[in-house]
Design a protein around this motif. Structure first.
Motif, short mmCIF file in Angstrom:
data_model
loop_
_atom_site.label_atom_id
_atom_site.label_comp_id
_atom_site.label_asym_id
_atom_site.label_seq_id
_atom_site.Cartn_x
_atom_site.Cartn_y
_atom_site.Cartn_z
N TRP A 132 25.71 26.94 62.97
CA TRP A 132 24.94 26.06 63.85
C TRP A 132 25.72 24.81 64.22
O TRP A 132 25.63 24.32 65.36
N GLN A 133 26.48 24.26 63.29
CA GLN A 133 27.19 23.01 63.58
C GLN A 133 28.20 23.20 64.71
O GLN A 133 28.30 22.38 65.62
N ARG A 134 28.97 24.27 64.65
CA ARG A 134 29.95 24.53 65.71
C ARG A 134 29.25 24.77 67.04
O ARG A 134 29.71 24.28 68.09
N ALA A 135 28.13 25.49 67.02
CA ALA A 135 27.39 25.74 68.26
C ALA A 135 26.87 24.43 68.86
O ALA A 135 26.92 24.23 70.08
N ARG A 136 26.37 23.55 68.02
CA ARG A 136 25.87 22.26 68.50
C ARG A 136 27.01 21.42 69.09
O ARG A 136 26.86 20.79 70.14
N LEU A 137 28.14 21.40 68.42
CA LEU A 137 29.27 20.61 68.91
C LEU A 137 29.79 21.14 70.24
O LEU A 137 30.19 20.36 71.12
N ASP A 138 29.78 22.44 70.42
CA ASP A 138 30.18 23.01 71.71
C ASP A 138 29.25 22.52 72.82
O ASP A 138 29.70 22.21 73.93
N GLY A 232 26.06 19.31 52.87
CA GLY A 232 27.00 20.39 53.11
C GLY A 232 27.36 20.49 54.58
O GLY A 232 26.83 19.78 55.44
N SER A 233 28.30 21.38 54.88
CA SER A 233 28.79 21.54 56.24
C SER A 233 29.49 22.88 56.37
O SER A 233 30.00 23.43 55.38
N SER A 234 29.52 23.41 57.59
CA SER A 234 30.31 24.61 57.86
C SER A 234 31.56 24.26 58.66
O SER A 234 32.28 25.14 59.11
N ILE A 235 31.80 22.96 58.88
CA ILE A 235 33.03 22.49 59.51
C ILE A 235 33.70 21.51 58.55
O ILE A 235 33.21 21.27 57.45
N HIS A 236 34.80 20.93 58.98
CA HIS A 236 35.57 20.07 58.09
C HIS A 236 35.54 18.64 58.60
O HIS A 236 36.31 18.26 59.48
N PRO A 237 34.65 17.78 58.08
CA PRO A 237 34.57 16.39 58.55
C PRO A 237 35.74 15.55 58.04
O PRO A 237 36.07 15.58 56.85
N PRO A 361 40.28 27.34 58.38
CA PRO A 361 40.27 28.75 57.99
C PRO A 361 38.90 29.37 57.96
O PRO A 361 38.78 30.59 57.93
N VAL A 362 37.83 28.58 57.96
CA VAL A 362 36.49 29.16 57.86
C VAL A 362 35.70 29.12 59.15
O VAL A 362 34.84 29.95 59.40
N CYS A 363 36.00 28.13 60.03
CA CYS A 363 35.17 28.03 61.23
C CYS A 363 35.97 28.01 62.51
O CYS A 363 35.40 28.05 63.61
N GLY A 364 37.31 27.92 62.43
CA GLY A 364 38.12 27.89 63.63
C GLY A 364 38.17 26.54 64.31
O GLY A 364 38.72 26.41 65.40
N GLN A 365 37.60 25.51 63.69
CA GLN A 365 37.61 24.17 64.27
C GLN A 365 39.05 23.68 64.39
O GLN A 365 39.81 23.71 63.43
N GLU A 366 39.43 23.20 65.56
CA GLU A 366 40.76 22.65 65.74
C GLU A 366 40.84 21.28 65.09
O GLU A 366 39.92 20.47 65.20
#
Length: 368
Positions: A132-138, A232-237, A361-366
């Motif tokens: 959800w976090q990556r989808a929201r950021l997009d 928690g998070s699914s991206i890397h802050p 490595p887990v979410c593809g976040q640049e």
């Protein structure tokens, strides 16, 4: 001097003046075991909750640098708590606020955000790698191309988020004096880093204990669907300061619910997922250190969680009826450990495990 001689609360011209200076409560409730007691910092007693501190700092910083124009639109991704804080601060500063949330946002927060004049954008599907976090950021990035005078605080990577919690660190020291440990939930990393910067200056021997959710990638767990929201998070802050933590605990949903409901029944104070998890870990730290000088930050109150944590049917449906008496000690690299309560004294930035640092490595976040 008042007519009656009783203490009088201050009169305020703006909701911003109500942010901070929250009370501390001594908690002796045996969450899962007896302990000497810890001190709960009740951030939910202030309008906007704990995240209003970050909202005030980020918007004020952006305005001072000219990044946020007068009347400019603020757009941010959040699971809910920062949205309320931005609504509070944005309205007081004269900025429209657009919040990007997702389908799992609770009904109460949806209604409250809209009542506060927020434009709410909901994403309907999680990102296949970043959740959800990556989808929201997009979606935030899309809106930045169309909104008038937009400003994105980017709470996960904005240093002003961290700075906004220096005041919270000073309040803990002023209210408690000698502090042996501070226990913080970790999501964006803002309040743990901000408190730690103050603590390391004035009480360098005090322990900083991070609390994460099982299945969050912040401290190296593999990404997994998480029932808990707000920690928690699914991206890397970038705001997570790994070097300040003396230990980290991963807490499961069942343990967090147990913490919340035990507090509610005994101490008449409670909150959401983060509060339950932090209370459990703080009680453990107080027992392990044999100290009543442990501070725990409770980010919000219970009101958003009536249909989850405090709903008996929800609790039974998701098997949230257990409790825990001790964490399992693991090494920080043991990412395939048990789902429930774990802790590690070796805290490592999971990015350092990767030679090529261009993509998470887990979410593809640049990563810049």
């Amino acid at each position: 001097m008042t007519v009656t001689g009783a203490p009088v609360a201050p009169r305020c011209e703006s909701a911003i003046d109500l942010i901070g200076n929250t009370p501390m409560l001594r908690v002796r409730t045996p969450i899962s075991f007896a302990h000497p007691g810890f001190w709960a910092k009740l951030e939910g007693t202030a309008p906007g909750g704990m995240k209003a501190r970050a909202a005030r700092s980020m918007l004020a910083g952006a305005r001072s640098r000219g990044e946020l124009a007068p009347g400019g639109t603020v757009v941010e991704s959040t699971s809910g708590t920062l949205g309320i804080g931005l609504a509070c601060v944005g309205s007081a500063m004269g900025h429209p606020v657009v919040i990007v949330a997702d389908d799992e946002l609770d009904d109460m927060t949806r209604a409250l955000l809209r009542a506060h004049g927020v434009r709410l954008e909901l994403v309907r599907e999680p990102h296949p790698r970043g959740g959800w976090q990556r989808a929201r950021l997009d979606r935030v990035r899309e809106l930045m191309r169309t909104l008038p005078d937009p400003y994105w605080p980017d709470q996960y990577n904005n240093p002003d988020n961290v700075t906004g919690y220096h005041e919270l660190g000073h309040e803990l020291l002023d209210q408690l004096g000698d502090v042996d440990a501070v226990v913080c939930s970790v999501g964006t990393g803002g309040h743990s880093a901000g408190i730690a910067q103050v603590l390391r200056t004035h009480r360098p021997d005090a322990r900083v204990v991070g609390v994460d959710a099982a299945g969050s990638t912040v401290f190296g767990d593999p990404a997994a669907k998480r029932l808990m929201r707000g920690l928690g998070s699914s991206i890397h802050p970038d705001n997570v300061d790994y070097g300040v933590f003396d230990e980290v605990h991963w807490v499961g949903a069942a343990e967090a619910v147990h913490g919340c409901r035990t507090l509610a029944a005994d101490a008449f104070v409670t909150g959401g997922w983060s509060t339950g998890a932090v209370a459990l870990v703080a009680s453990w730290c107080a027992r392990e250190l044999d100290s009543d000088r442990v501070a725990a930050v409770f980010p919000d109150g219970p009101h958003r969680y009536w249909h989850t944590i405090y709903d008996d049917d929800f609790r039974a449906e998701h098997g949230l009826t257990g409790s825990a008496v001790a964490p399992q000690d693991v090494d920080s690299s043991d990412v395939d450990g048990p789902v429930g309560w774990r802790r590690s004294h070796r805290v490592v930035d999971p990015w350092t495990r990767r030679a090529a640092r261009s993509e998470c490595p887990v979410c593809g976040q640049e990563r810049s």
